[in-house]
Design a protein around this motif. Structure first.
Motif, short mmCIF file in Angstrom:
data_model
loop_
_atom_site.label_atom_id
_atom_site.label_comp_id
_atom_site.label_asym_id
_atom_site.label_seq_id
_atom_site.Cartn_x
_atom_site.Cartn_y
_atom_site.Cartn_z
N LEU A 94 87.12 12.49 73.33
CA LEU A 94 85.76 12.96 73.55
C LEU A 94 84.84 11.86 73.04
N VAL A 95 83.74 11.63 73.74
CA VAL A 95 82.80 10.59 73.37
C VAL A 95 81.44 11.21 73.13
N GLN A 96 80.88 10.96 71.96
CA GLN A 96 79.52 11.40 71.65
C GLN A 96 78.63 10.17 71.75
N GLY A 97 77.58 10.26 72.54
CA GLY A 97 76.66 9.15 72.71
C GLY A 97 75.43 9.59 73.47
N ALA A 146 78.03 17.02 89.38
CA ALA A 146 77.36 17.98 88.49
C ALA A 146 78.27 18.45 87.35
N HIS A 147 79.58 18.48 87.57
CA HIS A 147 80.50 18.96 86.53
C HIS A 147 80.93 17.86 85.56
N GLU A 148 80.40 16.66 85.71
CA GLU A 148 80.72 15.55 84.83
C GLU A 148 79.46 15.04 84.14
N SER A 149 79.63 14.22 83.11
CA SER A 149 78.47 13.63 82.45
C SER A 149 78.78 12.17 82.12
N LEU A 150 77.77 11.46 81.73
CA LEU A 150 77.89 10.05 81.42
C LEU A 150 77.21 9.81 80.08
#
Length: 63
Positions: free
Chosen positions: A27-30, A42-46
């Protein structure tokens, strides 16, 4: 899902951070860059994280 903090650029809650899960994923927090110009479903994020965070995780053999 079990989440384990691997490495962060600081100890505050809003800094870029990498986490490992018990599903053998990361998991990446940024920050979400507003000007990327990419088409993201829509179901993904960057999120954008500094390369130093990845280098530290590799150096410390976390990933």
């Amino acid at each position: 899902m079990k989440v384990t903090k691997l490495v962060s650029t600081c100890e505050l809650k809003d800094c870029p951070t990498l986490y490992a899960t018990d599903r053998d994923t990361l998991l990446v927090q940024g920050e979400t860059p507003p000007d990327h110009g990419l088409r993201i479903p829509a179901h993904e994020s960057l999120v954008e994280i500094p390369m130093d965070l990845i280098r530290r995780a590799i150096r410390d053999k976390l990933i």
